[in-house]
Design a protein around this motif. Structure first.
Motif, PDB file in Angstrom:
ATOM      1  N   UNK A  62      -3.391 -14.458 -87.697  1.00 24.38           N
ATOM      2  CA  UNK A  62      -2.735 -15.506 -86.895  1.00 24.38           C
ATOM      3  C   UNK A  62      -3.339 -16.899 -87.094  1.00 24.38           C
ATOM      4  N   UNK A  63      -3.985 -17.112 -88.226  1.00 21.69           N
ATOM      5  CA  UNK A  63      -4.420 -18.479 -88.551  1.00 21.69           C
ATOM      6  C   UNK A  63      -5.912 -18.714 -88.494  1.00 21.69           C
ATOM      7  N   UNK A  64      -6.689 -17.633 -88.417  1.00 22.44           N
ATOM      8  CA  UNK A  64      -8.152 -17.785 -88.390  1.00 22.44           C
ATOM      9  C   UNK A  64      -8.636 -18.709 -89.518  1.00 22.44           C
ATOM     10  N   UNK A  65      -9.515 -19.608 -89.171  1.00 16.24           N
ATOM     11  CA  UNK A  65     -10.028 -20.575 -90.151  1.00 16.24           C
ATOM     12  C   UNK A  65     -10.655 -19.842 -91.332  1.00 16.24           C
ATOM     13  N   UNK A  66     -10.312 -20.273 -92.521  1.00 17.31           N
ATOM     14  CA  UNK A  66     -10.860 -19.680 -93.742  1.00 17.31           C
ATOM     15  C   UNK A  66     -12.135 -20.408 -94.140  1.00 17.31           C
TER      16      UNK A  66
ATOM     17  N   UNK B  42     -13.076 -15.964 -96.332  1.00 23.17           N
ATOM     18  CA  UNK B  42     -12.964 -15.005 -95.232  1.00 23.17           C
ATOM     19  C   UNK B  42     -12.431 -15.739 -94.007  1.00 23.17           C
ATOM     20  N   UNK B  43     -11.702 -14.991 -93.177  1.00 19.90           N
ATOM     21  CA  UNK B  43     -11.148 -15.573 -91.954  1.00 19.90           C
ATOM     22  C   UNK B  43     -12.168 -15.431 -90.835  1.00 19.90           C
ATOM     23  N   UNK B  44     -12.338 -16.491 -90.067  1.00 23.78           N
ATOM     24  CA  UNK B  44     -13.194 -16.394 -88.879  1.00 23.78           C
ATOM     25  C   UNK B  44     -12.342 -15.802 -87.756  1.00 23.78           C
ATOM     26  N   UNK B  45     -12.898 -14.791 -87.098  1.00 22.24           N
ATOM     27  CA  UNK B  45     -12.155 -14.116 -86.034  1.00 22.24           C
ATOM     28  C   UNK B  45     -12.986 -14.116 -84.754  1.00 22.24           C
ATOM     29  N   UNK B  46     -12.316 -14.139 -83.620  1.00 26.71           N
ATOM     30  CA  UNK B  46     -13.053 -14.056 -82.362  1.00 26.71           C
ATOM     31  C   UNK B  46     -12.112 -14.137 -81.177  1.00 26.71           C
ATOM     32  N   UNK B  47     -12.595 -13.696 -80.011  1.00 19.70           N
ATOM     33  CA  UNK B  47     -11.765 -13.760 -78.808  1.00 19.70           C
ATOM     34  C   UNK B  47     -11.667 -15.182 -78.268  1.00 19.70           C
ATOM     35  N   UNK B  48     -10.678 -15.417 -77.430  1.00 23.94           N
ATOM     36  CA  UNK B  48     -10.542 -16.711 -76.758  1.00 23.94           C
ATOM     37  C   UNK B  48     -11.875 -17.058 -76.095  1.00 23.94           C
ATOM     38  N   UNK B  49     -12.278 -18.306 -76.215  1.00 19.11           N
ATOM     39  CA  UNK B  49     -13.558 -18.737 -75.644  1.00 19.11           C
ATOM     40  C   UNK B  49     -14.657 -18.840 -76.677  1.00 19.11           C
ATOM     41  N   UNK B  50     -14.410 -18.286 -77.859  1.00 19.22           N
ATOM     42  CA  UNK B  50     -15.407 -18.367 -78.930  1.00 19.22           C
ATOM     43  C   UNK B  50     -15.606 -19.818 -79.342  1.00 19.22           C
ATOM     44  N   UNK B  51     -16.851 -20.189 -79.638  1.00 24.30           N
ATOM     45  CA  UNK B  51     -17.127 -21.495 -80.240  1.00 24.30           C
ATOM     46  C   UNK B  51     -17.648 -21.246 -81.648  1.00 24.30           C
ATOM     47  N   UNK B  52     -16.903 -21.712 -82.625  1.00 25.87           N
ATOM     48  CA  UNK B  52     -17.338 -21.644 -84.023  1.00 25.87           C
ATOM     49  C   UNK B  52     -18.043 -22.967 -84.336  1.00 25.87           C
ATOM     50  N   UNK B  53     -19.299 -22.878 -84.728  1.00 19.16           N
ATOM     51  CA  UNK B  53     -20.089 -24.088 -84.967  1.00 19.16           C
ATOM     52  C   UNK B  53     -20.492 -24.112 -86.429  1.00 19.16           C
ATOM     53  N   UNK B  54     -20.116 -25.192 -87.098  1.00 25.52           N
ATOM     54  CA  UNK B  54     -20.439 -25.244 -88.533  1.00 25.52           C
ATOM     55  C   UNK B  54     -20.754 -26.667 -88.946  1.00 25.52           C
ATOM     56  N   UNK B  55     -21.635 -26.751 -89.936  1.00 22.96           N
ATOM     57  CA  UNK B  55     -22.025 -28.078 -90.436  1.00 22.96           C
ATOM     58  C   UNK B  55     -21.035 -28.564 -91.495  1.00 22.96           C
TER      59      UNK B  55
END
Ligand code: AKG
Ligand code: FE2
Length: 145
Positions: A60-64, A86-99
Motif C-alpha cells: 500500500x505504498x510503503x517507502x522504498x 525494500x519497503x518500510x512497513x509498520x503500524x499506524x503511529x510508527x516514526x521512520x527516522x532516516x538521515x
C-alpha cells in the motif's frame, strides 16, 4: 534526538504530508539532501521523521529504501527503478527516522481505494536555508511577503 544528530539551532526545513493514492507511479529515487550541489556524501545535512498515519506495508505504498545506501559515494543507475529496494512497513503511529543521504522513494500503492498518508518533518543543520519560508506571512488580503 534531532539536536544530537544535527547540532544546535537546527531548522525545520519542510513540514509536509504525502498521500500515495492507489495506482500511483512510484516517486523517483532521491536523497533528501539532493538540493546540495555538487553532492556531498561525506556528511548528512538533514534528518527526516516520517509519521505513519495508517498501517503501511509493501502493497500500500510503503517507502522504498536501500539499506546502507547512506554510506559511500553512490547513486542508482536508474533512479526510476525501485528494483532491489525494500519497503518500510509498520503500524499506524510508527516514526521512520532516516538521515538525508539515504536513497529512497515513495513506494507503489496497489491497494484499491486506499490512500497511504504520512507526515514528514524534515530538519536540516542551522546553516542550510529552509525549503519553506516559515517566516513568510499570509493573510486573506495580501500576497506572501
Ligand atoms: O512518501 C514517501 O514515502 C517518501 C516521501 C519522500 O521521500 C519525500 O517527500 O522526500
Ligand atoms: Fe525523500
Amino acid at each position: 534526538m534531532i539536536r544530537d544528530l544535527l547540532g544546535d539551532n537546527f531548522l525545520v526545513h519542510s513540514y509536509t504530508a504525502n498521500i500515495a493514492r492507489d495506482g500511483n507511479v512510484p516517486m523517483m529515487l532521491h536523497t533528501d539532501q539532493v538540493g546540495i550541489q555538487p553532492p556531498i556524501r561525506s556528511m548528512f545535512y538533514g534528518v527526516n521523521i516520517m509519521w505513519f498515519l495508517a498501517d503501511i506495508n509493501a502493497d500500500n505504498g510503503g517507502t522504498r529504501v536501500y539499506p546502507g545506501s547512506h554510506m559511500g559515494n553512490i547513486a542508482p543507475e536508474d533512479p526510476f527503478s525501485i528494483e532491489g529496494s525494500v519497503a518500510v512497513e509498520g503500524p499506524a503511529g510508527t516514526a521512520l527516522i532516516f538521515e538525508s543521504r539515504l536513497w529512497h522513494a515513495t513506494g507503489p500503492n496497489r491497494v484499491k481505494d486506499f490512500e497511504r498518508p504520512v507526515v514528514l518533518m524534515f530538519f536540516m543543520r542551522s546553516f542550510i536555508r529552509q525549503q519553506e519560508n516559515h517566516f513568510c506571512r499570509f493573510d486573506q488580503k495580501s500576497k506572501p511577503t
